[in-house]
Design an enzyme around this catalytic site. Structure first.
Site, PDB file in Angstrom:
ATOM      1  CE  LYS A  23      58.068  50.486  47.368  1.00  0.00           C
ATOM      2  NZ  LYS A  23      56.814  50.469  48.128  1.00  0.00           N
ATOM      3  CD  GLU A  63      49.455  36.475  42.345  1.00  0.00           C
ATOM      4  OE1 GLU A  63      48.568  37.347  42.528  1.00  0.00           O
ATOM      5  OE2 GLU A  63      49.692  35.556  43.143  1.00  0.00           O
ATOM      6  CB  CYS A  88      45.738  39.049  41.880  1.00  0.00           C
ATOM      7  SG  CYS A  88      46.775  40.342  42.574  1.00  0.00           S
ATOM      8  CD  GLU A 109      44.032  43.347  37.152  1.00  0.00           C
ATOM      9  OE1 GLU A 109      43.993  42.467  38.023  1.00  0.00           O
ATOM     10  OE2 GLU A 109      45.083  43.869  36.747  1.00  0.00           O
TER      11      GLU A 109
END
Length: 543
Positions: free
Chosen positions: A207, A280, A314, A412
């Site tokens: 997906k 992750e 990331c 973040e």
């Protein structure tokens, strides 16, 4: 002095745009040139979906393509098709499966201009940053195409009774891997993660994010051209809260890349079914510039580390710890390089940074920057949106004087924003770098290699780069890559990146004598015999 007599707080003047615009080359391709009806028909062939959805380009906000949208029933159908095809694929010798990856490697490099256009159109990133995905996928395909037979080969082990017990460790595929891939690196974090799953004999139901689905579908099309059976690689599209849980519900193993919040939900869903999962997740990555660092090289490296893919990486750097003795010189050089970065949306090389991917990212960036400045932080560079280039462009931004509780300290950002912190004590800098719930990536800059390695070993992150930001560790495909703490579970790359897609099976063949009383021994004699044998095996250093 009364409140009415107090001087009014000075209004913050909106910063003026500083970053130049990269000119579009003559004859540059447009979205209409790239995303043709013929391309969409080819890429969506065989994709299961009874509904319709669409994706858009962040460069303009315009629609790129109409795409099939999966229902929960469609997801179940995709898994049924993948499961039916998986056993035949697993029966193919591993070297033949690996050969598919090596052919895919060659096709990706030969046809890279096609996917570079798609990556740019779907993510808004600069072409050079899109090329990082091509590099990463080629490296992964080459590595697992060469090393998979060794990683997966049967391994002999010392048995319970040497010479009498022959033990072999086999690696069996898990079955059908459910993969949920993000939007920020739609080639590398989709097919790049699927390659070791395929070569180890699994099928995959993926997906991808709908807004970057064309890139993932292009990779699927190329893998089928390279020899992968089409039914082994299923793609389902749709809203994350609808399709994502269905993928977790049916998978034999789950691979997820995305936010920590969603990662927890994925882990809970997998745990309820007792299936494995690799995650992750987020990061608030730090770069330490030590007193002996080469200031010019560190400033150039910081530009790459902080602003690649507009900071939507990331493992990009969001916190810069710089020794006070060189901080002014570093900030001056870093700011000059940042202000000189060219922004652009052309499907060509030349721009140093592209666009943010969506309105939510832009809102987060603006909120973090505006709040920090309102609470006393200094805007060293950037700090302004650039709608003159596109609706989601924002200049690369440097903040100085950032302090808690400013949101940019701990949250973040996932955008082109970095905060600078000065330090005088190296131990305190390491402690501050570690003072976050995340632990994905970090960077150390120094001229002393031994010192750099010593500092790296103290940082609680899955990867540490010395004198670079992120690329060397990530690009070293034989070494594991992943996060500590709330940055995830499991690893990609290396042996861990492929063995996670397998189940270890021990086959023990007992020969001549059973592991039980025999040759006329009663229980007591057998126990005495085994006791002596265990002492002898220790003396002979058996493991």
């Amino acid at each position: 002095m009364t409140d009415s007599q107090a001087p009014a707080a000075p209004l913050r003047t909106a910063p003026q745009p500083t970053n130049p615009v990269a000119p579009a080359p003559a004859g540059a391709r447009t979205a209409a040139d790239v995303v043709t009806p013929e391309l969409v028909t080819r890429l969506t062939r065989g994709v299961i979906g009874s509904g319709r959805t669409a994706n858009h380009t962040p460069f303009t906000g315009d629609k790129l393509a109409d795409l099939p949208e999966a229902t929960p029933e469609d997801v179940a159908t995709a898994f049924a098709k993948a499961r039916a095809a998986q056993s035949a694929w697993a029966a193919v010798p591993v070297r033949r499966r690996a050969a598919v990856l090596l052919r895919f490697h060659d096709l990706v490099l030969a046809r890279q201009s096609e996917v570079l256009d798609l990556i740019q159109l779907e993510t808004g990133k600069a072409r050079l940053h899109a090329h990082e995905e091509v590099q990463a996928v080629a490296v992964a395909a080459r590595h697992y195409g060469r090393k998979a037979p060794a990683y997966l080969r049967p391994k002999g082990h010392t048995g319970a009774m040497p010479t009498l017990t022959k033990v072999t460790e086999l690696r069996q595929p898990r079955g059908v891997v459910g993969q949920i891939a993000p939007w920020n690196y739609p080639l590398e974090l989709s097919v790049g993660d699927a390659l070791p799953a395929f070569v180890s004999g699994n099928a995959v139901v993926m997906k991808p994010d709908t807004e970057t689905a064309l890139t993932a579908l292009w990779a699927r099309d190329l893998l089928i051209e390279a020899g992968l059976p089409a039914e082994v690689f299923q793609v389902v599209l749709g809203e994350g809260p609808v399709v994502g849980p269905e993928v977790v519900r049916h998978a034999d193993y789950v691979s997820f890349t995305g936010s920590t919040r969603t990662g927890r939900e994925v882990a809970q869903g997998a745990a309820a079914r007792l299936v494995g999962v690799s995650l992750e997740l987020g990061g608030k990555n730090a770069m330490l510039v030590l007193a002996d660092a080469d200031v010019e090289k560190a400033a150039a490296g910081a530009v790459r580390a902080c602003f690649s893919s507009a900071g939507q990486l990331c493992i990009s750097i969001e916190r810069l710890y710089v020794h006070a003795s060189i901080a002014d010189a570093f900030v001056e050089r870093f700011a000059a390089r940042t202000k000189a970065m060219r922004l652009g949306s052309a499907l060509a090389y030349g721009a140093d940074m592209g666009s943010l991917v969506g309105t939510r990212q832009l809102e987060t960036v603006q909120r973090h920057v505006d709040e920090a400045v309102a609470k006393g932080a200094t805007l060293v560079a950037g700090g302004t949106a650039r709608p003159d280039i596109g609706p989601l462009f924002y200049e690369p931004t440097i903040l100085d004087g950032v302090e808690a509780p400013m949101a940019v300290c701990a949250e973040e950002t996932f955008g082109p924003v970095v905060s600078i912190y000065r330090f005088t004590d190296e131990d305190e800098a390491v402690a501050e770098a570690n003072a976050t719930p995340y632990g994905l990536n970090s960077s150390v800059w120094t001229k002393d290699a031994r010192r750099g390695h010593a500092v790296a070993a103290r940082l609680r992150t899955g990867t540490v780069n010395i004198n670079d930001g992120y690329a060397p560790a990530y690009g070293s495909a034989q070494s594991p890559m992943g996060g500590m703490k709330e940055s995830g579970l499991g690893r990609r790359h290396g042996s861990e990146g492929i063995l996670k897609y397998t189940e270890a099976q021990t086959v023990a063949h007992q020969r001549l004598l059973p592991m039980a009383p025999s040759l006329g021994m009663d229980d007591a004699k057998y126990a005495e015999f085994m006791t002596r044998s265990l002492k002898v095996m220790k003396a002979l250093r058996f493991r």
